[in-house]
Design a protein around this motif. Sequence first.
Motif, PDB file in Angstrom:
ATOM      1  N   GLN A   1       0.927  -1.412  -0.047  1.00 22.39           N
ATOM      2  CA  GLN A   1       0.227   0.258  -0.255  1.00 22.39           C
ATOM      3  C   GLN A   1       1.130   0.728   0.520  1.00 22.39           C
ATOM      4  O   GLN A   1       0.287   2.600  -0.662  1.00 22.39           O
ATOM      5  N   ILE A   2       1.537   0.982   0.797  1.00 18.01           N
ATOM      6  CA  ILE A   2       3.061   2.655   0.426  1.00 18.01           C
ATOM      7  C   ILE A   2       3.434   2.238  -0.715  1.00 18.01           C
ATOM      8  O   ILE A   2       3.425   3.422  -1.033  1.00 18.01           O
ATOM      9  N   SER A   3       4.209   1.438  -1.718  1.00 19.52           N
ATOM     10  CA  SER A   3       4.240   1.421  -2.821  1.00 19.52           C
ATOM     11  C   SER A   3       3.697   1.647  -3.725  1.00 19.52           C
ATOM     12  O   SER A   3       4.166   3.157  -4.470  1.00 19.52           O
ATOM     13  N   GLU A   4       2.387   1.984  -3.770  1.00 22.74           N
ATOM     14  CA  GLU A   4       1.005   2.830  -4.264  1.00 22.74           C
ATOM     15  C   GLU A   4       0.993   4.012  -3.866  1.00 22.74           C
ATOM     16  O   GLU A   4       0.997   4.653  -5.305  1.00 22.74           O
ATOM     17  N   LEU A   5       1.045   4.265  -2.866  1.00 25.08           N
ATOM     18  CA  LEU A   5       0.627   6.157  -2.016  1.00 25.08           C
ATOM     19  C   LEU A   5       2.674   6.322  -2.663  1.00 25.08           C
ATOM     20  O   LEU A   5       2.283   7.572  -4.053  1.00 25.08           O
ATOM     21  N   GLN A   6       3.183   5.491  -2.549  1.00 25.52           N
ATOM     22  CA  GLN A   6       4.468   6.699  -3.878  1.00 25.52           C
ATOM     23  C   GLN A   6       3.927   6.645  -4.263  1.00 25.52           C
ATOM     24  O   GLN A   6       4.706   8.234  -5.608  1.00 25.52           O
ATOM     25  N   LYS A   7       3.834   5.984  -5.460  1.00 20.39           N
ATOM     26  CA  LYS A   7       3.335   6.006  -7.128  1.00 20.39           C
ATOM     27  C   LYS A   7       2.953   6.968  -7.056  1.00 20.39           C
ATOM     28  O   LYS A   7       3.350   7.888  -8.277  1.00 20.39           O
ATOM     29  N   MET A   8       1.816   7.173  -6.373  1.00 22.63           N
ATOM     30  CA  MET A   8       0.365   8.480  -6.077  1.00 22.63           C
ATOM     31  C   MET A   8       1.159  10.025  -6.324  1.00 22.63           C
ATOM     32  O   MET A   8       0.913  10.729  -6.548  1.00 22.63           O
ATOM     33  N   LEU A   9       2.290   9.407  -5.730  1.00 20.44           N
ATOM     34  CA  LEU A   9       3.108  10.870  -5.224  1.00 20.44           C
ATOM     35  C   LEU A   9       3.915  11.370  -6.150  1.00 20.44           C
ATOM     36  O   LEU A   9       4.255  12.839  -6.067  1.00 20.44           O
ATOM     37  N   GLU A  10       4.291  10.186  -6.697  1.00 19.82           N
ATOM     38  CA  GLU A  10       5.453  10.836  -7.658  1.00 19.82           C
ATOM     39  C   GLU A  10       4.442  11.622  -9.206  1.00 19.82           C
ATOM     40  O   GLU A  10       5.413  11.492  -9.538  1.00 19.82           O
ATOM     41  N   SER A  11       3.646  11.064  -9.190  1.00 22.19           N
ATOM     42  CA  SER A  11       3.045  10.941 -10.163  1.00 22.19           C
ATOM     43  C   SER A  11       2.174  13.167 -10.095  1.00 22.19           C
ATOM     44  O   SER A  11       1.305  13.671 -10.464  1.00 22.19           O
ATOM     45  N   LEU A  12       2.833  13.368  -8.967  1.00 19.62           N
ATOM     46  CA  LEU A  12       1.743  14.976  -8.236  1.00 19.62           C
ATOM     47  C   LEU A  12       1.722  15.374  -9.655  1.00 19.62           C
ATOM     48  O   LEU A  12       1.359  16.187  -9.870  1.00 19.62           O
ATOM     49  N   PRO A  13       3.202  15.785  -9.181  1.00 19.62           N
ATOM     50  CA  PRO A  13       3.829  17.206 -10.023  1.00 19.62           C
ATOM     51  C   PRO A  13       3.572  17.155 -11.908  1.00 19.62           C
ATOM     52  O   PRO A  13       3.208  18.123 -12.074  1.00 19.62           O
ATOM     53  N   SER A  14       2.740  16.124 -12.354  1.00 17.36           N
ATOM     54  CA  SER A  14       2.472  16.251 -13.994  1.00 17.36           C
ATOM     55  C   SER A  14       0.975  17.062 -13.715  1.00 17.36           C
ATOM     56  O   SER A  14       0.225  17.303 -14.348  1.00 17.36           O
ATOM     57  N   LEU A  15       0.564  16.128 -12.312  1.00 19.99           N
ATOM     58  CA  LEU A  15      -0.869  16.434 -12.644  1.00 19.99           C
ATOM     59  C   LEU A  15      -0.989  17.716 -12.145  1.00 19.99           C
ATOM     60  O   LEU A  15      -1.727  18.377 -12.974  1.00 19.99           O
ATOM     61  N   GLU A  16      -0.110  18.425 -11.629  1.00 22.91           N
ATOM     62  CA  GLU A  16      -0.118  19.880 -11.047  1.00 22.91           C
ATOM     63  C   GLU A  16       0.592  20.363 -11.771  1.00 22.91           C
ATOM     64  O   GLU A  16      -0.659  21.542 -12.796  1.00 22.91           O
ATOM     65  N   LYS A  17       1.502  20.126 -13.439  1.00 27.43           N
ATOM     66  CA  LYS A  17       1.301  20.911 -14.341  1.00 27.43           C
ATOM     67  C   LYS A  17      -0.127  21.021 -15.056  1.00 27.43           C
ATOM     68  O   LYS A  17      -0.420  21.893 -15.479  1.00 27.43           O
ATOM     69  N   GLU A  18      -1.132  19.823 -15.628  1.00 27.62           N
ATOM     70  CA  GLU A  18      -2.059  19.593 -16.501  1.00 27.62           C
ATOM     71  C   GLU A  18      -3.004  20.435 -15.581  1.00 27.62           C
ATOM     72  O   GLU A  18      -3.447  20.916 -16.425  1.00 27.62           O
ATOM     73  N   VAL A  19      -3.175  20.108 -14.501  1.00 23.97           N
ATOM     74  CA  VAL A  19      -3.739  21.568 -13.842  1.00 23.97           C
ATOM     75  C   VAL A  19      -3.633  23.041 -14.010  1.00 23.97           C
ATOM     76  O   VAL A  19      -4.448  23.592 -14.052  1.00 23.97           O
ATOM     77  N   GLN A  20      -2.524  22.921 -13.349  1.00 25.77           N
ATOM     78  CA  GLN A  20      -2.216  24.482 -13.912  1.00 25.77           C
ATOM     79  C   GLN A  20      -2.254  25.045 -15.475  1.00 25.77           C
ATOM     80  O   GLN A  20      -2.397  25.719 -15.884  1.00 25.77           O
ATOM     81  N   ALA A  21      -2.813  23.955 -16.884  1.00 20.38           N
ATOM     82  CA  ALA A  21      -1.965  24.599 -17.992  1.00 20.38           C
ATOM     83  C   ALA A  21      -4.057  24.222 -18.404  1.00 20.38           C
ATOM     84  O   ALA A  21      -4.055  25.642 -18.934  1.00 20.38           O
ATOM     85  N   LEU A  22      -4.948  23.560 -17.364  1.00 27.53           N
ATOM     86  CA  LEU A  22      -6.036  23.966 -17.178  1.00 27.53           C
ATOM     87  C   LEU A  22      -6.401  25.069 -16.893  1.00 27.53           C
ATOM     88  O   LEU A  22      -7.867  26.140 -17.813  1.00 27.53           O
ATOM     89  N   ARG A  23      -6.187  25.485 -15.931  1.00 27.27           N
ATOM     90  CA  ARG A  23      -6.201  27.209 -15.707  1.00 27.27           C
ATOM     91  C   ARG A  23      -5.663  28.210 -15.864  1.00 27.27           C
ATOM     92  O   ARG A  23      -6.793  28.881 -16.569  1.00 27.27           O
TER      93      ARG A  23
END
Length: 507
Positions: free
Chosen positions: A455-477
């Motif tokens: 479970q911790i590994s999955e959460l870490q992967k999700m944390l690692e994908s957060l920067p790209s998600l933030e960029k997409e969110v920023q672009a959408l904004r």
Amino acid sequence: MGADSQSWHLELSYDQWVALPVSGPRPAARYKHAAALFDEKLYITGGSRNGRYLSDFQVFDLRSLTWSTVKLNIEASDAKTNDGIPAQVFPATSGHSMIKWGKRLLLIAGLSKHTTDRMTVRFIDLESYNCGVVETFGKIPVARSGQSVTLFGSKLIMFGGEDWNRRLLNDVNVLDLETMTWTPVETTQAPPTPRFDHAAALHSERYLFIFGGCSHSVFFSDLYVLDLEAMEWSQPQIQGDIVKSRAGHAGVDVGENWFIVGGGDNRSGALETLVINMSKLVVSVVTSVKERDPLASEGISISSALLGGETFLVTFGGYNGKYYNEVFVMKVKPRDSSQPKILQSPAAAAAAASVTAAYALAKSESLDYGEQEDTNAKVITVDTSQQDTALEVNSIKEEMKALESSLIEVTAETAALKTKIDETNGSYAELSKELHSVQGQLANERSRCAKLEAQISELQKMLESLPSLEKEVQALRSEKSAFEGDMEHGGAAQSQRSGGIWKWVAG
């Protein structure tokens, strides 16, 4: 028994134990006390009960069959114990000896909470009931319990016992009652093995008899004799009934007959009351009792009394799984005392003037006796042709006895070690079960930890994908902001155009 307590002794049969119908209160049940009989009164002091030492002084009147408690008076004196410290007079004591000397009772040795390293002697005056410590001199023996103390003229002879460190003893010490001086005695020939809780008696004002007793693991049924003139030990052969090994028994001599009662071997009590004819060296069973009878007890006491011209044995107390305080008596049947037998021992041979020199030189020879009777006495003839062979045989016998004793002790130690090993194995089995249980719990915890790690590994992967998600969110904004800006500009132009039309219409 009849109602008249003053004549109860007239109704008794010979050689049978009878419990006396005591009137009034009795002293506390006990064992390993000390007893002495004087002027038709039985004196009891000390003893042990449930691990507690007793200090009371009780008197039983053989005529009225009643007990009374006597309060002793501590004699004002500067008497000190042999260690030089102030003495607590008459402390609670167990395993001691008590001897009547004149108008006094002397108390020797025993276990007490107030223990000194060396022997303490106390007294009780039977007229004033004063008590105190007797100052003694000389080479005072080590303190002990379970010893035997025998009166020999104006001297006390003490043999054996067990000291405070549980060291078994087989030494001989003499207390001169006229000078109160202790003297250790050097003896020759093989002495009894170290022991305690044995019995002792004096025969013909010359021979000290020692019977039974025990070490820490072995119970004895042997008989030793110490010639008090030659100070030589011997172990004569006795004839008659088979004797059970015992310790904690009590003995009293009536003439040449030595009566033994009670004792046991920690498994069962000795049921037979014995009589040892000390002149003929013959043992016989006087009577027997049932198991768990008070007379089959360890730590019992026995005394003798003369009532109406008859001799009576008197016992008190004892323990065989239960503590007792009954008084038993037995009327002694007169026994044949004719034709005494010559003691078949080196000590007896030392009495013959013809072999005194030989014994002084050899100190360990064993002589064969031939008896030649005339009208008045027995003449001792000595066969010296087999002295060397007899000496070797005796030496081998002593070695065999020592080896047998060692074997018995080793066997007992082996059994004790086996018991400890079994206990250890049992503990090991319990610990193994507990270990398996803990190992199972540990496996479950490891499985749970593995799931948590996934479970911790999955959460870490999700944390690692957060920067790209933030960029997409920023672009959408940004796209949203641009879209909103376009919308605002388009709306203003349309408003201007509409305003002119309405203005025109209104005009």
